[in-house]
Write a protein that holds these residues in place. Sequence first.
Motif, PDB file in Angstrom:
ATOM      1  N   MET A   1      30.076  21.050 -17.551  1.00 36.11           N
ATOM      2  CA  MET A   1      30.938  19.892 -17.278  1.00 36.11           C
ATOM      3  C   MET A   1      30.077  18.708 -16.844  1.00 36.11           C
ATOM      4  O   MET A   1      29.281  18.795 -15.918  1.00 36.11           O
ATOM      5  CB  MET A   1      31.939  20.294 -16.174  1.00 36.11           C
ATOM      6  CG  MET A   1      32.793  19.173 -15.629  1.00 36.11           C
ATOM      7  SD  MET A   1      34.207  18.808 -16.691  1.00 36.11           S
ATOM      8  CE  MET A   1      34.782  17.296 -15.976  1.00 36.11           C
ATOM      9  N   ALA A   2      30.237  17.602 -17.563  1.00 35.62           N
ATOM     10  CA  ALA A   2      29.432  16.418 -17.259  1.00 35.62           C
ATOM     11  C   ALA A   2      29.916  15.755 -15.975  1.00 35.62           C
ATOM     12  O   ALA A   2      31.090  15.816 -15.644  1.00 35.62           O
ATOM     13  CB  ALA A   2      29.528  15.432 -18.413  1.00 35.62           C
ATOM     14  N   GLY A   3      28.985  15.121 -15.270  1.00 30.40           N
ATOM     15  CA  GLY A   3      29.362  14.368 -14.074  1.00 30.40           C
ATOM     16  C   GLY A   3      30.088  13.096 -14.449  1.00 30.40           C
ATOM     17  O   GLY A   3      30.243  12.778 -15.628  1.00 30.40           O
ATOM     18  N   ALA A   4      30.509  12.362 -13.430  1.00 28.82           N
ATOM     19  CA  ALA A   4      31.315  11.155 -13.648  1.00 28.82           C
ATOM     20  C   ALA A   4      30.624  10.174 -14.589  1.00 28.82           C
ATOM     21  O   ALA A   4      29.412   9.991 -14.536  1.00 28.82           O
ATOM     22  CB  ALA A   4      31.585  10.477 -12.313  1.00 28.82           C
ATOM     23  N   LEU A   5      31.458   9.556 -15.421  1.00 29.84           N
ATOM     24  CA  LEU A   5      30.964   8.515 -16.317  1.00 29.84           C
ATOM     25  C   LEU A   5      30.736   7.256 -15.487  1.00 29.84           C
ATOM     26  O   LEU A   5      31.657   6.734 -14.866  1.00 29.84           O
ATOM     27  CB  LEU A   5      32.030   8.264 -17.393  1.00 29.84           C
ATOM     28  CG  LEU A   5      31.725   7.267 -18.496  1.00 29.84           C
ATOM     29  CD1 LEU A   5      30.540   7.737 -19.331  1.00 29.84           C
ATOM     30  CD2 LEU A   5      32.953   7.085 -19.390  1.00 29.84           C
ATOM     31  N   CYS A   6      29.492   6.782 -15.432  1.00 31.29           N
ATOM     32  CA  CYS A   6      29.267   5.580 -14.615  1.00 31.29           C
ATOM     33  C   CYS A   6      28.582   4.477 -15.400  1.00 31.29           C
ATOM     34  O   CYS A   6      28.069   3.521 -14.805  1.00 31.29           O
ATOM     35  CB  CYS A   6      28.544   5.908 -13.323  1.00 31.29           C
ATOM     36  SG  CYS A   6      27.257   7.105 -13.461  1.00 31.29           S
ATOM     37  N   GLY A   7      28.594   4.575 -16.697  1.00 33.25           N
ATOM     38  CA  GLY A   7      28.108   3.499 -17.535  1.00 33.25           C
ATOM     39  C   GLY A   7      28.552   3.770 -18.955  1.00 33.25           C
ATOM     40  O   GLY A   7      28.662   4.927 -19.369  1.00 33.25           O
ATOM     41  N   LEU A   8      28.861   2.693 -19.701  1.00 40.58           N
ATOM     42  CA  LEU A   8      29.376   2.877 -21.049  1.00 40.58           C
ATOM     43  C   LEU A   8      29.049   1.648 -21.882  1.00 40.58           C
ATOM     44  O   LEU A   8      29.206   0.520 -21.422  1.00 40.58           O
ATOM     45  CB  LEU A   8      30.904   3.061 -20.966  1.00 40.58           C
ATOM     46  CG  LEU A   8      31.676   3.187 -22.272  1.00 40.58           C
ATOM     47  CD1 LEU A   8      31.236   4.416 -23.049  1.00 40.58           C
ATOM     48  CD2 LEU A   8      33.174   3.269 -21.980  1.00 40.58           C
ATOM     49  N   TRP A   9      28.597   1.899 -23.102  1.00 38.30           N
ATOM     50  CA  TRP A   9      28.275   0.780 -23.989  1.00 38.30           C
ATOM     51  C   TRP A   9      28.399   1.227 -25.432  1.00 38.30           C
ATOM     52  O   TRP A   9      27.860   2.261 -25.815  1.00 38.30           O
ATOM     53  CB  TRP A   9      26.851   0.281 -23.710  1.00 38.30           C
ATOM     54  CG  TRP A   9      26.389  -0.814 -24.626  1.00 38.30           C
ATOM     55  CD1 TRP A   9      27.041  -1.973 -24.913  1.00 38.30           C
ATOM     56  CD2 TRP A   9      25.165  -0.859 -25.363  1.00 38.30           C
ATOM     57  NE1 TRP A   9      26.305  -2.746 -25.777  1.00 38.30           N
ATOM     58  CE2 TRP A   9      25.143  -2.088 -26.077  1.00 38.30           C
ATOM     59  CE3 TRP A   9      24.080   0.011 -25.488  1.00 38.30           C
ATOM     60  CZ2 TRP A   9      24.091  -2.461 -26.900  1.00 38.30           C
ATOM     61  CZ3 TRP A   9      23.027  -0.372 -26.309  1.00 38.30           C
ATOM     62  CH2 TRP A   9      23.034  -1.597 -27.012  1.00 38.30           C
ATOM     63  N   VAL A  10      29.106   0.470 -26.231  1.00 41.91           N
ATOM     64  CA  VAL A  10      29.159   0.709 -27.665  1.00 41.91           C
ATOM     65  C   VAL A  10      28.202  -0.285 -28.325  1.00 41.91           C
ATOM     66  O   VAL A  10      28.393  -1.496 -28.203  1.00 41.91           O
ATOM     67  CB  VAL A  10      30.591   0.525 -28.212  1.00 41.91           C
ATOM     68  CG1 VAL A  10      30.611   0.721 -29.722  1.00 41.91           C
ATOM     69  CG2 VAL A  10      31.549   1.508 -27.542  1.00 41.91           C
ATOM     70  N   ASP A  11      27.171   0.213 -28.988  1.00 44.18           N
ATOM     71  CA  ASP A  11      26.188  -0.699 -29.579  1.00 44.18           C
ATOM     72  C   ASP A  11      26.659  -1.207 -30.939  1.00 44.18           C
ATOM     73  O   ASP A  11      27.725  -0.820 -31.424  1.00 44.18           O
ATOM     74  CB  ASP A  11      24.792  -0.052 -29.642  1.00 44.18           C
ATOM     75  CG  ASP A  11      24.691   1.039 -30.702  1.00 44.18           C
ATOM     76  OD1 ASP A  11      25.668   1.239 -31.464  1.00 44.18           O
ATOM     77  OD2 ASP A  11      23.638   1.693 -30.773  1.00 44.18           O
ATOM     78  N   ALA A  12      25.851  -2.080 -31.530  1.00 42.17           N
ATOM     79  CA  ALA A  12      26.261  -2.731 -32.772  1.00 42.17           C
ATOM     80  C   ALA A  12      26.469  -1.718 -33.896  1.00 42.17           C
ATOM     81  O   ALA A  12      27.265  -1.941 -34.808  1.00 42.17           O
ATOM     82  CB  ALA A  12      25.216  -3.763 -33.174  1.00 42.17           C
ATOM     83  N   ALA A  13      25.758  -0.597 -33.829  1.00 43.11           N
ATOM     84  CA  ALA A  13      25.904   0.430 -34.858  1.00 43.11           C
ATOM     85  C   ALA A  13      27.129   1.308 -34.603  1.00 43.11           C
ATOM     86  O   ALA A  13      27.442   2.186 -35.404  1.00 43.11           O
ATOM     87  CB  ALA A  13      24.647   1.289 -34.910  1.00 43.11           C
ATOM     88  N   GLY A  14      27.814   1.069 -33.487  1.00 44.30           N
ATOM     89  CA  GLY A  14      29.007   1.845 -33.198  1.00 44.30           C
ATOM     90  C   GLY A  14      28.728   3.134 -32.446  1.00 44.30           C
ATOM     91  O   GLY A  14      29.628   3.952 -32.267  1.00 44.30           O
TER      92      GLY A  14
END
Length: 727
Positions: free
Chosen positions: A1-14
């Motif tokens: 189980m992954a820890g909390a999501l604390c950063g997110l980014w969708v790059d230009a390539a998707g």
Amino acid sequence: MAGALCGLWVDAAGRVLCTHETVGGGREERVAAWRPFAWLRVKPSVIPSGITVEELKGEGPFRFLAHGESLEVFDEFSSALGKEAAFDTPRPWESQFLLQRRERLYADLPFGRLRRCQLDIEVASPGGGFPDAARVGDRVLAVGLRQDGINHVLLLSSADDAAEKKLMEEFGDTLRRLDPDVIEGHNLFKFDLDYLRQRCRRHKVPCVWGRHGAKAVFRPSRFKVAERWLDFTRCDVPGRAVIDTYLLVQQHDVTAREMTGYGLKDAAIYFGITDETSERTYLAGEEIQRAFQEDPARFRAYLEDDLRETAGLADQLLPTYFEQARTFPTLLQEAALRGVTSKIDLLFLEEYYHARQACPAPAEVAPFEGGFTRSFREGVFRHVLHFDVASLYPSLLLHIGRNPRQDTLGVFIPLLRRLREYRLRYKHLARTAADPAERAEAHARQTSFKILINSFYGYLGFPGARFGDGELAAEVTRRGRELLQALIDAFTREGCVPLEADTDGIYLASEKHHQEPEFLLHRVANALPEGIELEYDGRYQAMFCYKAKNYALYDGERITLRGSALRSRGIEPFLKRLTDELIRHLLGVSPVSPLDTIADFRRRLPRREVPVSELARGESLSQSPESYERLMAEGGKPRRAALEAALQLPARPRMGERVRYYLTAKAKGRTADWQRARALALHDPEQFPYDPDHYLGKIDDWLERYGVFLGAAALPQGESAQGELAF
DNA sequence: AACTTTGGCGTATTGA
DNA sequence: TCAATACGCCAA
């Protein structure tokens, strides 16, 4: 189980680049899967490979849902469809990803485990003038970063370009090493980040400040604070949230409206981070460079105090937005920068997406009537009580129980009910939890839910809201007016004298019930419908009723002013002083009459002995001086004094900033205010002295309005006193 | 580039 | 001089 999501980014390539907390409190980067989607009004005749289109259930113009197997395919598909309103997709992509997965940032991450980094820079500008990153002689002297209370101060090693270039590289290195989830700073957008960008560009150092080796992205943007728009250069740092406490502080002051200034120093004192009397190192703009060279310890102390104060501001202001990011499918930075419509829309869209239900388009909203407002009496009254209905509009919405017309899935009312239950639960927890950190977190949650709940009514009446319903909003205000009218009648039957009523509350005078307001409350509250709760809110020795939405209260200790006529910030200080004296006098707090002060002003003004800062009025710019100048050059109108004053200033103020100005004497062909306005900062008693006649006239106008309350002595001829002293 | 609502007071500009 | 109108700022 992954820890909390604390950063997110969708790059230009998707690609979806995620940052998760690890067991030891570290950060690890991962790539997640995602299928971009959009709602369509019509089924495209040709569906390219890599695109799937499904037909949706229910009524609504957006009856089809398209998915793409990659962002590239999807972008091609959407541009082929053209720009017509046939296509609608939630943006930014990060929100779409969260919505699709029903995920939230920072789930199960306490605020204390968020990695927060404060940032502040100090710069030198040649001749000590205003900093301008585009100027060759300007220089970054130091970059301060603070994380978990530890300061990292990077200093310019020598006065040449190579040294500044090295400093820019060090900054990037340090930021990447600290790897914060959030970058906090005071005026980051309008100053620090933009300045760093320009210096980086000069030295050809890429702004690789994001996670996953990504560069920061800049673009012009706007931020709305109540009725004001602020211009700023937005900066997005991939995988991190950029939080500008300068914007948060202003947003906070919308409701309180009591801050003296929004600069870091003023704000730190206001929020109790720095004691007004205690020591903090302070350097004026022109002293910074000298301190850097001659007194490094002092320079460093100044920078570190700035970082400490920034952290203190964010400690208090960020948790509400942090909780929003845990509630809505949105990035923290978006939560802090965007309005409530987009957030509520996202909650709806999440449900419609997963239910595969057709989506509506925003509906027309006809103008509708608002709350009931009335001033019943004018003058000074004693034995004053205040009652109001708790959360009137949300309560009415739940009482009516009807979903917006276009909400075919019936999301609205259950959502509102659930939010209110959450809020009550956290409100309770904020008082009772054993752990102070838990109490603070519960408080932040209940505050953010309160804001959300209160904006549901406004959302309904907003033409841009996808699930808005003007008729439902009108129904809410109609019932609100009826309810308030019924309360006024009930209080009157109990022998009370209504003084002022507005939307959900009423001030009244009653000597009989002044000691036992709860008794009165119970007699009146009985008649209210289920779910509508009247509350006793306070008792006052005296109230000065001026006009609707304008009054003053005295509870024996403090005076509370309400209304733009009595407490507007734009008002000339010398007139504000008269009004304050009048109110203190009328409420029995002070024996001094403003008439003495008026006599004094009338004596000193013709000799120009009243300081100009007492006379200057202030106004925040609703337009950038540049666009005003362009408009006027084309013969536009109307002219405005504040903008004319802004155009005189060498350091042009921006939209949303305050300008103070005074008026110089009339001359031939120069009689209008806008022709005579001069910026206070450019006051020159020899060349541009103020016009005493103008300000003497202001005193006459003031007496015209308030003289009646001071008795016959103060009145212009032919008028009689109407103010009454009752109960 | 972005937007929660309506109601009210006071001031200035404009054009007659 | 007087109205219509626009705007800033505020209450809820």
